[in-house]
Design a protein around this motif. Structure first.
Motif, PDB file in Angstrom:
ATOM      1  N   LEU A 122       7.048  -2.709  -8.236  1.00 20.45           N
ATOM      2  CA  LEU A 122       7.014  -1.276  -8.511  1.00 20.45           C
ATOM      3  C   LEU A 122       6.226  -0.987  -9.791  1.00 20.45           C
ATOM      4  O   LEU A 122       5.429  -0.037  -9.839  1.00 20.45           O
ATOM      5  N   ILE A 123       6.410  -1.819 -10.806  1.00 18.25           N
ATOM      6  CA  ILE A 123       5.684  -1.622 -12.059  1.00 18.25           C
ATOM      7  C   ILE A 123       4.186  -1.846 -11.848  1.00 18.25           C
ATOM      8  O   ILE A 123       3.353  -1.108 -12.383  1.00 18.25           O
ATOM      9  N   ARG A 124       3.847  -2.854 -11.053  1.00 18.10           N
ATOM     10  CA  ARG A 124       2.424  -3.103 -10.782  1.00 18.10           C
ATOM     11  C   ARG A 124       1.807  -1.936 -10.013  1.00 18.10           C
ATOM     12  O   ARG A 124       0.655  -1.559 -10.243  1.00 18.10           O
ATOM     13  N   ALA A 125       2.584  -1.354  -9.096  1.00 14.69           N
ATOM     14  CA  ALA A 125       2.091  -0.186  -8.366  1.00 14.69           C
ATOM     15  C   ALA A 125       1.886   0.992  -9.311  1.00 14.69           C
ATOM     16  O   ALA A 125       0.932   1.768  -9.157  1.00 14.69           O
ATOM     17  N   THR A 128      15.437  -0.963  -0.791  1.00 15.87           N
ATOM     18  CA  THR A 128      14.431  -0.844   0.272  1.00 15.87           C
ATOM     19  C   THR A 128      13.476  -2.039   0.279  1.00 15.87           C
ATOM     20  O   THR A 128      12.462  -2.015   0.978  1.00 15.87           O
ATOM     21  N   GLY A 129      13.795  -3.056  -0.529  1.00 15.25           N
ATOM     22  CA  GLY A 129      12.988  -4.268  -0.525  1.00 15.25           C
ATOM     23  C   GLY A 129      11.838  -4.276  -1.504  1.00 15.25           C
ATOM     24  O   GLY A 129      10.998  -5.184  -1.467  1.00 15.25           O
ATOM     25  N   ILE A 130      11.772  -3.285  -2.380  1.00 17.26           N
ATOM     26  CA  ILE A 130      10.686  -3.211  -3.368  1.00 17.26           C
ATOM     27  C   ILE A 130      11.200  -3.762  -4.688  1.00 17.26           C
ATOM     28  O   ILE A 130      12.045  -3.144  -5.345  1.00 17.26           O
ATOM     29  N   GLU A 131      10.706  -4.920  -5.080  1.00 15.58           N
ATOM     30  CA  GLU A 131      11.137  -5.541  -6.325  1.00 15.58           C
ATOM     31  C   GLU A 131      10.658  -4.731  -7.527  1.00 15.58           C
ATOM     32  O   GLU A 131       9.658  -4.013  -7.462  1.00 15.58           O
ATOM     33  N   THR A 132      11.366  -4.890  -8.643  1.00  8.75           N
ATOM     34  CA  THR A 132      11.037  -4.131  -9.847  1.00  8.75           C
ATOM     35  C   THR A 132       9.625  -4.431 -10.332  1.00  8.75           C
ATOM     36  O   THR A 132       8.872  -3.523 -10.703  1.00  8.75           O
ATOM     37  N   GLY A 133       9.244  -5.691 -10.338  1.00  9.12           N
ATOM     38  CA  GLY A 133       7.909  -6.063 -10.787  1.00  9.12           C
ATOM     39  C   GLY A 133       6.818  -5.453  -9.923  1.00  9.12           C
ATOM     40  O   GLY A 133       5.793  -4.983 -10.430  1.00  9.12           O
ATOM     41  N   MET A 163       0.827  -1.204   0.000  1.00  7.19           N
ATOM     42  CA  MET A 163       0.000   0.000   0.000  1.00  7.19           C
ATOM     43  C   MET A 163       0.865   1.258   0.000  1.00  7.19           C
ATOM     44  O   MET A 163       0.548   2.243  -0.656  1.00  7.19           O
ATOM     45  N   ASN A 164       1.964   1.231   0.769  1.00 11.59           N
ATOM     46  CA  ASN A 164       2.866   2.373   0.781  1.00 11.59           C
ATOM     47  C   ASN A 164       3.490   2.615  -0.592  1.00 11.59           C
ATOM     48  O   ASN A 164       3.740   3.768  -0.987  1.00 11.59           O
ATOM     49  N   VAL A 165       3.738   1.523  -1.328  1.00  9.54           N
ATOM     50  CA  VAL A 165       4.315   1.653  -2.670  1.00  9.54           C
ATOM     51  C   VAL A 165       3.350   2.398  -3.581  1.00  9.54           C
ATOM     52  O   VAL A 165       3.740   3.314  -4.319  1.00  9.54           O
ATOM     53  N   VAL A 166       2.084   2.029  -3.529  1.00  7.98           N
ATOM     54  CA  VAL A 166       1.075   2.689  -4.364  1.00  7.98           C
ATOM     55  C   VAL A 166       0.932   4.150  -3.965  1.00  7.98           C
ATOM     56  O   VAL A 166       0.829   5.041  -4.820  1.00  7.98           O
ATOM     57  N   ARG A 167       0.945   4.409  -2.660  1.00  7.78           N
ATOM     58  CA  ARG A 167       0.846   5.796  -2.188  1.00  7.78           C
ATOM     59  C   ARG A 167       2.008   6.636  -2.698  1.00  7.78           C
ATOM     60  O   ARG A 167       1.818   7.780  -3.127  1.00  7.78           O
ATOM     61  N   LYS A 200       4.348  10.561  -6.813  1.00  3.48           N
ATOM     62  CA  LYS A 200       5.196  10.811  -7.980  1.00  3.48           C
ATOM     63  C   LYS A 200       4.384  11.386  -9.131  1.00  3.48           C
ATOM     64  O   LYS A 200       4.870  12.259  -9.866  1.00  3.48           O
ATOM     65  N   LEU A 201       3.162  10.900  -9.296  1.00  2.14           N
ATOM     66  CA  LEU A 201       2.314  11.411 -10.384  1.00  2.14           C
ATOM     67  C   LEU A 201       2.050  12.899 -10.214  1.00  2.14           C
ATOM     68  O   LEU A 201       1.999  13.650 -11.197  1.00  2.14           O
TER      69      LEU A 201
END
Length: 248
Positions: free
Chosen positions: A98-101, A91-96, A1-5, A10-11
């Protein structure tokens, strides 16, 4: 959820809202010009809801592919330039992931813009004082079909933008997609099914036939299949990014 936030934040910094507003304005403008020009040439008593719906069905293929390419390109480009893939991995956020977020955040903007443009076209129809009942089911079905098509096109552009660092390639694909989307209505149905951009013609709910405008039934089964296949392919593609080395 934090990744999406974080992706929504960024947008805002990328001013994606301005691009979304441009998308809504351009679609409404083309719908207005198409509907009003036809209404002026026609007997006012013959004006139906098929008129703004047909203009909307032409406006989306003209505007959506390129502006969606811009949104996807800007969203991914910042990661390439700032080495964001490496920073997120640390920070433990995989590339995939991040793209899904990014698909969730930018997809929300694209879907909201699509619905807003559709609502604007409904308001235009109301201003034309159309006597016949509003075809709520057909209009809702068309809007849902275009939202699905736009989201699949967005997913394609996100993956391409991640894979190809040169964003001119992604923009070129957006231009090519626009050409395909505009011309797809003249393609055989089989050819229209071969690319995501061809589905704009399959989603059409009205079209011009000679001097008359008629309503059509969108190819709901084909659009649903596009959504399912698009989601599956996007999930597999982003899962592969999770297993690959850090993108440079």
């Amino acid at each position: 959820m934090n990744v999406v936030r974080n992706e929504f934040a960024k947008l805002r910094r990328l001013h994606i809202g301005l691009i979304a507003a441009l998308m809504i304005a351009a679609i409404f403008g083309l719908t207005f010009v198409g509907a009003m020009s036809t209404a002026v040439e026609s007997d006012s008593t013959a004006v139906s809801w098929a008129l703004p719906l047909a203009s909307l069905s032409l406006a989306f293929p003209i505007v959506s592919p390129l502006l969606i390419a811009v949104i996807a390109s800007r969203t991914i480009e910042m990661e390439h330039q700032g080495n964001g893939w490496l920073l997120n991995r640390t920070t433990g956020i995989e590339t995939g992931l991040l793209i899904r977020a990014k698909l969730v955040s930018s997809g929300f903007v694209v879907a909201l813009s699509t619905v807003a443009a559709s609502i604007a076209a409904v308001i235009l129809g109301a201003l034309l004082s159309i006597a016949e009942p509003f075809p709520a089911g057909l209009w809702f079905g068309y809007t849902a079909a275009v939202v699905t098509t736009n989201l699949v096109v967005l997913a394609v552009h996100l993956v391409v933008s991640v894979r190809v660092d040169n964003q001119l390639v992604a923009m070129g694909l957006g231009i090519l997609g626009t050409v395909v989307a505009i011309c797809a209505s003249g393609f055989p149905s089989l050819l229209a099914h071969l690319t995501p951009w061809g589905y704009y013609s399959l989603a059409s709910a009205a079209d011009y036939q000679g001097e008359h405008v008629v309503t059509l039934t969108p190819s709901y089964v084909s659009i649903l299949a596009l959504g399912v296949v698009g989601a599956a392919v996007f999930s597999l593609a982003t899962a592969r990014f999770d297993r690959q080395e850090i993108l440079a």
